[in-house]
Write a protein that holds these residues in place. Structure first.
Motif, short mmCIF file in Angstrom:
data_model
loop_
_atom_site.label_atom_id
_atom_site.label_comp_id
_atom_site.label_asym_id
_atom_site.label_seq_id
_atom_site.Cartn_x
_atom_site.Cartn_y
_atom_site.Cartn_z
N VAL A 262 0.84 -1.20 0.00
CA VAL A 262 0.00 0.00 0.00
C VAL A 262 0.88 1.25 0.00
O VAL A 262 0.66 2.18 -0.79
CB VAL A 262 -0.96 0.01 1.21
N ALA A 263 1.87 1.27 0.88
CA ALA A 263 2.78 2.43 0.95
C ALA A 263 3.51 2.60 -0.37
O ALA A 263 3.66 3.72 -0.88
CB ALA A 263 3.77 2.25 2.09
N PHE A 264 3.97 1.50 -0.95
CA PHE A 264 4.67 1.55 -2.22
C PHE A 264 3.79 2.16 -3.31
O PHE A 264 4.23 3.05 -4.04
CB PHE A 264 5.15 0.17 -2.66
N VAL A 265 2.57 1.68 -3.43
CA VAL A 265 1.68 2.17 -4.49
C VAL A 265 1.45 3.67 -4.35
O VAL A 265 1.55 4.42 -5.33
CB VAL A 265 0.34 1.40 -4.51
N ILE A 266 1.18 4.12 -3.15
CA ILE A 266 0.95 5.55 -2.93
C ILE A 266 2.21 6.35 -3.30
O ILE A 266 2.13 7.32 -4.05
CB ILE A 266 0.53 5.81 -1.47
N CYS A 267 3.35 5.93 -2.79
CA CYS A 267 4.60 6.65 -3.05
C CYS A 267 5.00 6.56 -4.52
O CYS A 267 5.47 7.54 -5.10
CB CYS A 267 5.72 6.12 -2.16
N TYR A 268 4.80 5.39 -5.11
CA TYR A 268 5.14 5.22 -6.51
C TYR A 268 4.32 6.15 -7.39
O TYR A 268 4.84 6.82 -8.28
CB TYR A 268 4.94 3.76 -6.96
N LEU A 269 3.01 6.19 -7.15
CA LEU A 269 2.15 7.06 -7.97
C LEU A 269 2.54 8.53 -7.82
O LEU A 269 2.54 9.28 -8.80
CB LEU A 269 0.69 6.83 -7.63
N LEU A 270 2.87 8.93 -6.61
CA LEU A 270 3.29 10.32 -6.39
C LEU A 270 4.60 10.61 -7.12
O LEU A 270 4.72 11.64 -7.79
CB LEU A 270 3.43 10.60 -4.90
N GLN A 271 5.58 9.72 -7.02
CA GLN A 271 6.86 9.97 -7.69
C GLN A 271 6.70 9.90 -9.19
O GLN A 271 7.30 10.68 -9.91
CB GLN A 271 7.96 9.02 -7.20
N TYR A 272 5.90 8.97 -9.70
CA TYR A 272 5.74 8.87 -11.15
C TYR A 272 5.03 10.10 -11.71
O TYR A 272 5.38 10.59 -12.78
CB TYR A 272 4.99 7.58 -11.52
N GLY A 273 4.05 10.60 -10.96
CA GLY A 273 3.40 11.85 -11.36
C GLY A 273 4.40 12.99 -11.43
O GLY A 273 4.37 13.81 -12.36
N LEU A 274 5.30 13.06 -10.45
CA LEU A 274 6.34 14.09 -10.46
C LEU A 274 7.25 13.92 -11.67
O LEU A 274 7.58 14.91 -12.34
CB LEU A 274 7.15 14.05 -9.17
#
Length: 126
Positions: free
Chosen positions: A76-88
């Motif tokens: 769950v933490a990975f998905v949230i952080c991944y989506l935020l970084q990929y958006g950036l």
């Protein structure tokens, strides 16, 4: 003081994750000609497996929850952080004229900070 020790250990684990992730991204993009999205997610999967084991066992010494619960929270933490970084990364790709590879490095630094916070207070909290 404990948080500082954890941050240092997390940084050491993170260096190995970063090396693994970036090598995979580079190989896929530069040697195999894969698209950025596929290269990015594949690199992160390689790094995440390394990260989960080392952070559970060494950085946070988490024994309060089993491997399954920890793995779920980690995902769950990975998905949230991944989506935020990929958006950036996509935002940087749109607005910066540097090689897109370097935008991934910026995204990884961003990911590292937010992922430490989520792992400490959610994934591996005692």
């Amino acid at each position: 003081m404990e948080t500082v020790k954890q941050a240092i250990k997390y940084g050491i684990v993170g260096i190995s994750n970063t090396l693994i992730t970036m090598v995979v991204i580079w190989v896929m993009m530069k040697l195999f000609g894969c698209r950025e999205g596929l290269s990015n997610i594949t690199g992160y999967i390689a790094g995440i497996l390394n990260s989960f084991v080392w952070n559970k066992q060494w950085t946070f010494k988490s024994s309060s929850s089993g491997w399954g619960k920890s793995a779920y929270r980690f995902a769950v933490a990975f998905v949230i952080c991944y989506l935020l970084q990929y958006g950036l990364v996509m935002l940087l790709n749109k607005h910066l004229t540097i090689d897109h590879y370097y935008n991934h490095l910026i995204g990884m630094a961003f990911y590292t900070v937010i992922n430490f916070i989520m792992n400490k207070f959610y994934t591996f909290k005692s």
